[in-house]
Design an enzyme around this catalytic site. Structure first.
Site, mmCIF file in Angstrom:
data_model
loop_
_atom_site.group_PDB
_atom_site.id
_atom_site.type_symbol
_atom_site.label_atom_id
_atom_site.label_comp_id
_atom_site.label_asym_id
_atom_site.label_seq_id
_atom_site.Cartn_x
_atom_site.Cartn_y
_atom_site.Cartn_z
ATOM 1 N N HIS A 56 70.886 -73.846 47.982
ATOM 2 C CA HIS A 56 72.174 -74.067 48.103
ATOM 3 C C HIS A 56 72.776 -74.774 47.025
ATOM 4 C CE1 HIS A 56 71.449 -73.697 52.535
ATOM 5 N NE2 HIS A 56 72.874 -73.678 52.746
ATOM 6 N N LYS B 140 75.483 -79.791 48.134
ATOM 7 C CA LYS B 140 74.982 -80.140 49.551
ATOM 8 C C LYS B 140 74.034 -81.287 49.448
ATOM 9 C CE LYS B 140 72.908 -77.643 53.455
ATOM 10 N NZ LYS B 140 73.882 -78.030 54.280
#
Length: 238
Positions: free
Chosen positions: A135, A139
């Site tokens: 990600h 995040k």
């Protein structure tokens, strides 16, 4: 439908665009700078609130929505230690809460495939299973909520595994999840079954945030007028 947005980062803005295209109204936007708007008439008049914030703030946001009798659709991950309390609010007080670790329709198809494959691989102990997720650097939680969902689905269907661990397995019954944070990657999830002679991999790559945002708006449309603790399986009926 009158929608309140809680969290107005990149995801919140994308949800706003998609909701407007689908003919809905955005009647309230609450972000870090205006939490007092939970008490506004505009927020209390919303048919549903869509919440994408942070693990640290999510549960408090849910409670404020419940106090205002506004149904909640949330994609925030990393708060699940409070999930029993949320379910009790839905069961005992008639609140509405729709949660998904990932609102992408494609990811939920991937979930169904993951469960089916785990049931098959349960019969073949020569294959070990491991996971990887990638990600963007913004995040905050690791592993991702989607990766945790994938791991828990495997655990439910594979007798030789009993827990997941972050990065390195401590014993043969662990499922290791390798979490990578780099660039602006929307999301990649990979499940691999490895043996001495070959390996089998299934993976999902998100191309943008739009798939998540569209799924969240569709979930809001589904949740509006319903009661209880809801999820993607209720909506998609796989």
């Amino acid at each position: 439908m009158k929608i309140a947005l809680i969290g107005y980062g990149k995801m919140g803005k994308t949800i706003e665009q998609i909701a407007l295209k689908r003919g809905h109204q955005i009647v309230s936007i609450i972000d870090i700078n205006n939490p007092e708007d939970f008490n506004s008439d505009a927020f209390r008049g919303a048919d549903v609130a869509i919440e994408f914030t942070t693990p640290a703030t999510a549960f408090n946001n849910y409670m404020k929505c419940f106090e205002a009798n506004v149904p909640v659709v949330s994609g925030t991950t990393g708060w699940l230690e409070h999930i029993t309390e949320i379910k009790e609010k839905c069961e005992k007080e008639g609140k509405t809460f729709f949660y998904a670790s990932n609102f992408s329709i494609g990811v939920n198809i991937f979930f169904a495939l993951n469960k089916y494959l785990a049931k098959i691989m349960n019969r073949f102990p020569s294959y070990d299973v491991k996971m990887e997720e990638v990600h963007h650097i913004h995040k905050l939680d690791a592993p991702s909520g989607t990766a945790i969902t994938l791991a828990e689905e495997i655990l439910e269907n594979m007798e030789r595994k009993d827990r997941w661990t972050l990065e390195s397995p401590e014993k043969p019954t662990d499922i290791a999840i390798h979490a990578i944070r780099e660039g602006e990657v929307p999301g990649i999830h990979k499940v691999t079954y490895d043996s001495d002679v070959d390996y089998i991999t299934i993976e999902h790559h998100a191309k943008s945030r739009e798939g998540f945002a569209l799924g969240a708006v569709i979930a809001a449309e589904y949740a509006c007028g319903k009661k209880g603790f809801l999820g993607m399986e209720d909506m998609l009926k796989f």
